[in-house]
Each structure stands twice: as C-alpha cells, then as structure tokens.
Design an enzyme around this catalytic site. Structure first.
Site, mmCIF file in Angstrom:
data_model
loop_
_atom_site.group_PDB
_atom_site.id
_atom_site.type_symbol
_atom_site.label_atom_id
_atom_site.label_comp_id
_atom_site.label_asym_id
_atom_site.label_seq_id
_atom_site.Cartn_x
_atom_site.Cartn_y
_atom_site.Cartn_z
ATOM 1 N N ASP A 163 0.854 -1.209 0.000
ATOM 2 C CA ASP A 163 0.000 0.000 0.000
ATOM 3 C C ASP A 163 0.885 1.253 0.000
ATOM 4 O OD1 ASP A 163 -2.819 0.943 2.199
ATOM 5 O OD2 ASP A 163 -2.227 1.610 0.205
ATOM 6 N N SER A 166 -2.943 -9.947 1.907
ATOM 7 C CA SER A 166 -3.112 -10.342 3.316
ATOM 8 C C SER A 166 -1.942 -11.123 3.897
ATOM 9 C CB SER A 166 -4.391 -11.188 3.518
ATOM 10 O OG SER A 166 -5.523 -10.344 3.574
HETATM 11 N N1 APR Z 1 5.592 -5.266 -4.575
HETATM 12 C C1 APR Z 1 5.008 -6.493 -4.450
HETATM 13 N N2 APR Z 1 4.680 -7.053 -3.274
HETATM 14 C C2 APR Z 1 4.971 -6.329 -2.158
HETATM 15 C C3 APR Z 1 5.564 -5.043 -2.194
HETATM 16 C C4 APR Z 1 5.880 -4.522 -3.476
HETATM 17 N N3 APR Z 1 6.452 -3.317 -3.632
HETATM 18 N N4 APR Z 1 5.706 -4.595 -0.910
HETATM 19 C C5 APR Z 1 5.233 -5.567 -0.110
HETATM 20 N N5 APR Z 1 4.797 -6.613 -0.849
HETATM 21 C C6 APR Z 1 4.214 -7.886 -0.416
HETATM 22 C C7 APR Z 1 4.504 -8.328 0.994
HETATM 23 O O1 APR Z 1 5.778 -8.947 1.078
HETATM 24 C C8 APR Z 1 3.372 -9.345 1.182
HETATM 25 O O2 APR Z 1 3.729 -10.582 0.606
HETATM 26 O O3 APR Z 1 2.806 -7.724 -0.442
HETATM 27 C C9 APR Z 1 2.226 -8.745 0.364
HETATM 28 C C10 APR Z 1 1.115 -8.111 1.200
HETATM 29 O O4 APR Z 1 1.699 -7.522 2.367
HETATM 30 P P1 APR Z 1 1.191 -6.095 2.929
HETATM 31 O O5 APR Z 1 1.577 -5.038 1.995
HETATM 32 O O6 APR Z 1 1.661 -6.020 4.350
HETATM 33 O O7 APR Z 1 -0.397 -6.214 2.884
HETATM 34 P P2 APR Z 1 -1.398 -7.043 3.799
HETATM 35 O O8 APR Z 1 -0.758 -8.214 4.455
HETATM 36 O O9 APR Z 1 -2.604 -7.284 2.920
HETATM 37 O O10 APR Z 1 -1.766 -6.008 4.946
HETATM 38 C C11 APR Z 1 -2.506 -4.880 4.591
HETATM 39 O O11 APR Z 1 -0.934 -3.354 5.586
HETATM 40 O O12 APR Z 1 0.160 -1.684 4.462
HETATM 41 C C12 APR Z 1 -0.930 -1.969 5.273
HETATM 42 O O13 APR Z 1 -2.561 -0.334 4.613
HETATM 43 C C13 APR Z 1 -2.233 -1.714 4.568
HETATM 44 O O14 APR Z 1 -3.455 -1.944 6.603
HETATM 45 C C14 APR Z 1 -3.145 -2.589 5.377
HETATM 46 C C15 APR Z 1 -2.290 -3.811 5.649
#
Ligand code: APR
Length: 174
Positions: free
Chosen positions: A38, A121
């Site tokens: 995000d 997630s």
């Molecule tokens: N490109 C691809 N994948 C990524 C990137 C990127 N630039 N950055 C992180 N990831 C991966 C992480 O390693 C993980 O495998 O995206 C996946 C989802 O992780 P998160 O971003 O932490 O998302 P999520 O687990 O769905 O949690 C969502 O986190 O950032 C906050 O606002 C968001 O509150 C929400 C929560």
C-alpha cells in the site's frame, strides 16, 4: 486453446514497476494508505492517488475499488482489502477469495486485460502464504475459466518463499 495456466504468471519483484493495465493494492478499509505494498503504491503513484482515494469513502474487506494509476506505469490501481488472519476460524479463507473475485470483476467491467496482484493479506495481515496461495490460484483460475477478457494475471511475489508457494499452487492445477 491456451490452457488457463498460460494466462497466469508468477514473478518476483516490485509490483509498482509492473507495466500492466492494472496493479492491485492490498489496502485497508480506509483506503488512505499504509505500509507494505500500500505504501509502495502510494509513493510511486504520487499524491493524486490519495486525493482520488479520499473521495471513495473506504472499502469493506472482500470488496474492491478502482482508481487511476497516476505516475505508475499501470493505468489503473484496483484497491482491495483482504482479511486479517485470526487463526483461520473466522471466515478468512472465504474473505480472501472474495477479495480476488471482487478485484477481477471490477477489472473485467473496466476492460482491463492484464493485471498484477500482490500476495494479498500475507504481510501485515498475517495470512500464511502457504494457505493463501492455493486460494488465490483457485479463485483466479475459476474466474479466467468463465471470462476470456482478461488475458494475463501476474502474481507478483516479494519473496522467494511466496514465489515457491504460488508455483506449487499452480503446478497442482496442471
Ligand atoms: N511489490 C510487491 N509485493 C509487495 C511489495 C511490493 N512493492 N511490498 C510488499 N509486498 C508484499 C509483501 O511482502 C506481502 O507478501 O505484499 C504482500 C502483502 O503484504 P502487505 O503489503 O503487508 O499487505 P497485507 O498483508 O494485505 O496487509 C494490509 O498493511 O500496508 C498496510 O494499509 C495496509 O493496513 C493494510 C495492511
């Protein structure tokens, strides 16, 4: 006849760099940004993305909302909210499947032909990637079977572990 798996790719990398019609954001219900993917998407897209998100009034878990991509190579961002992992007994699997399904429906409605997903997630929300990857693959395959409009779905992994899980999940569906 291309097989379903020909329309699904697994890649290791940064989703913000993907040159596809739409990238998917793993957002929270406020849609006002966060960390993880995000944060990366908002940083790369620039302030216009947050501006547009402010006008959307949030997004409940399992649903999705579409915005423009601003400074991203992708034309659109589809924001979806996955479940927070609470041990597996609170309908997390179904909610994760819904997040993928809602996203693909919005993509189809908007004429999107190539789309990249992060592992929704499996980061801050704590959903085990070993369990999330077969759910994601089953949902995507099910949708592609019914809908010819989406040509390519890329599963963008941010770790070798995630990539292995997705490749395993795909290989069991050959
Ligand atoms: N490109 C691809 N994948 C990524 C990137 C990127 N630039 N950055 C992180 N990831 C991966 C992480 O390693 C993980 O495998 O995206 C996946 C989802 O992780 P998160 O971003 O932490 O998302 P999520 O687990 O769905 O949690 C969502 O986190 O950032 C906050 O606002 C968001 O509150 C929400 C929560």
């Amino acid at each position: 006849m291309t097989s379903l798996n020909d329309r699904i790719e697994v890649a290791l990398g940064d989703i913000t760099k993907m040159e596809v019609d739409a990238i998917v954001n793993a957002a929270n219900p406020s849609l006002l940004g966060g960390k993880g993917v995000d944060g990366a998407i908002h940083r790369a897209a620039g302030p216009g993305l947050l501006e547009e998100c402010r006008g959307l009034d949030g997004c409940p878990p399992g649903e999705a909302r579409i915005t423009r991509g601003y400074r991203l190579p992708a034309k659109y961002v589809i924001h979806t909210v996955g479940p927070i992992w609470r041990g597996g007994g609170s309908g997390e699997d179904e909610l994760l499947a819904m997040a993928y399904r809602s996203t693909l429906l919005i993509a189809e409605e908007n004429g999107i032909r190539t789309i990249a997903f992060p592992a929704i997630s499996t980061g801050a929300y704590g959903f085990p990637v070993e369990r999330a990857s077969p759910i994601a693959v089953a949902e995507i395959r099910g949708f592609l079977e019914e809908n010819g409009s989406i040509e390519k779905v890329v599963l963008v992994c941010f770790s070798e572990r995630a990539k292995e899980c997705y490749l395993d999940a795909l290989s069991t569906c050959e």
